[in-house]
Scaffold this motif. Sequence first.
Motif, mmCIF file in Angstrom:
data_model
loop_
_atom_site.group_PDB
_atom_site.id
_atom_site.type_symbol
_atom_site.label_atom_id
_atom_site.label_comp_id
_atom_site.label_asym_id
_atom_site.label_seq_id
_atom_site.Cartn_x
_atom_site.Cartn_y
_atom_site.Cartn_z
ATOM 1 N N ASP A 128 -3.488 4.783 3.484
ATOM 2 C CA ASP A 128 -4.133 4.605 2.185
ATOM 3 C C ASP A 128 -3.282 3.677 1.310
ATOM 4 O O ASP A 128 -2.253 3.142 1.750
ATOM 5 C CB ASP A 128 -4.389 5.955 1.510
ATOM 6 C CG ASP A 128 -3.110 6.735 1.233
ATOM 7 O OD1 ASP A 128 -2.010 6.134 1.213
ATOM 8 O OD2 ASP A 128 -3.205 7.971 1.023
ATOM 9 N N ALA A 134 -1.292 4.276 -0.965
ATOM 10 C CA ALA A 134 0.057 4.773 -1.200
ATOM 11 C C ALA A 134 0.933 4.716 0.049
ATOM 12 O O ALA A 134 2.090 5.145 0.018
ATOM 13 C CB ALA A 134 0.001 6.205 -1.729
ATOM 14 N N ARG A 176 0.288 6.299 2.937
ATOM 15 C CA ARG A 176 0.240 7.528 3.730
ATOM 16 C C ARG A 176 -0.784 7.390 4.846
ATOM 17 O O ARG A 176 -1.864 6.818 4.638
ATOM 18 C CB ARG A 176 -0.144 8.711 2.839
ATOM 19 C CG ARG A 176 0.881 9.033 1.763
ATOM 20 C CD ARG A 176 0.354 10.114 0.845
ATOM 21 N NE ARG A 176 -0.883 9.706 0.190
ATOM 22 C CZ ARG A 176 -1.119 9.860 -1.106
ATOM 23 N NH1 ARG A 176 -0.217 10.410 -1.901
ATOM 24 N NH2 ARG A 176 -2.281 9.476 -1.621
#
Length: 561
Positions: free
Chosen positions: A199, A201, A203
């Motif tokens: 994603d 971010a 992750r």
Amino acid sequence: MRRVACLALLLPCLSLSPAQAEVKVLVADTIRTGDPAQPVVGAMAWDAQTGRVLSVGTREAVLKQHPQAPRIDAGKATVVPGLIDAHAHLVYLGNTLAQADLSGARTRGEVVERLKAFEKTLAPGEWLQGRGWDQNRWDNTDFPTVADLDAAFPERPVYLDRVDGHAGWVNSAALRIAEKAGKPLAGDWQPDGGRIVRDAAGRPTGVLVDAASSLVTAQIPALDDAAREKRLLAALQAAVSNGLTGVHDMGVSREDLALMKRLADAGKLPLRIDAYADGNQAALDDLCRDGLYQHPGGRLEMRGVKLFMDGALGSRGAALLDDYSDDPHNRGLLVTSPADFEVAVRKAEGCKVQVATHAIGDRGNRIVLDTYEKVLGARKGSDHRWRVEHAQVVSLEDIPRFARLGVIASMQPTHATSDMGWAAQRVGPERILGAYAWQRYLHSGARLALGSDFPVENVDPRLGLYAAVTRQDRDGQPPGGWQPDQRLSAEEAVRGFTSDAAWAGHDEAQVGRLQAGLRADFVVFDRDPLTVDAAQLDDLKVLSTWVDGEPVYTAEAVPAG
């Protein structure tokens, strides 16, 4: 009706003495030999001890030659040479048959419901595995995530193979196990030859493409020998029950070849396996050290190696020359670097090992062809029979190179009908002209070998015949077929699964046709695949499958009367 019942019950109506059993004769309304000089006959005789054909011809001529031989009467059935799947995965099929079947699921929710039902068969703590999911079938065609699985399976690790085998979908429990065993999966790094989908971010979202999937699969406990044998036997039975007498098994490890050897030694191989070593690893080392392998029973050999160039189109891992039309800035993945690929090809060439390479995207195919041409050099006109597996999206300017280089296009008809709903979105209207382009290969003079890539597709070769001739799904869509100018005739399709597949495996002196001296490998169908309406090809009934002149599968008996 009594004759069909006898055939379907492994011929219990015949009681043969050893002397009588030296020669057997099969008569049928139609026996298609695959021999252009004598394409249709009414009878065939073979030596029951060697399993080799003695003669084919008219019923009267063959019966006159062997008047005392026991006779098998197939009645109005049609006999064809044994069908050979030129690209498949037997061990993978065996594993799949023991896992949750997710093929055809229309939503993420349907996948989860199937997994919940399958979970009831598992022991506590056992990994939940399945295969066959395809986000292209869903309303939301984005990749799925861990959140789709975590609510139902918060603690049990889950690993699900995508339909093409080139991406895995996992839950958080599986990611935790992988991270505990290795480095954190978050961040901006990527494994060689793979991609962790993340994603914004950084992750991991739950999908691991190509080589990235091994970060999780390496943590799944290995099967013991008994379980591996049981699964392989199940796969073999599935193959012969669908009319296959031979399989080119792509990517066989040293350990899996050893298992196949044990089954061959015990007389438990019901069909022929042309095993291709799993890349530049131990099995290829064995071939280079010991020479090409052939089991004395004639049903197992390894004389080739299967290499990888790129990923798959459905997961956008196929290596393209330009961006994906539906994913700008993405040109796919090279699973093997061009330099490492050339090293492996040169090694195989030096060991006289046949090379077969997975290549799906136009860039992947070009690198393979360039490397083959470079390594072969002056030998490019020799009888090397190197292969490109899939040859799925190829630049129009590269298609004629297959014939010029003597390279076989090993293709899978059901890939076209599985992918036709979205393939043009991936590559656009111009590149799609070089995709699944069977007639373009034939018109250029290239050889086609046909297969299924099971369990990526169904093990049933009748579906391949149907897809090749119609280029439609099983509901008859689209009308007239997708890119209908690339359809094969029924004769071309059957040849691709028989004599051309045999030639691609260097087996034309053994199988692929019904001629004197060749193996008596054949399939008995209820109807003639060369004359039945194309829409009925997927509905042909396999009455029996024969290898070395012995039935290895028979359908349930038809009641007499």
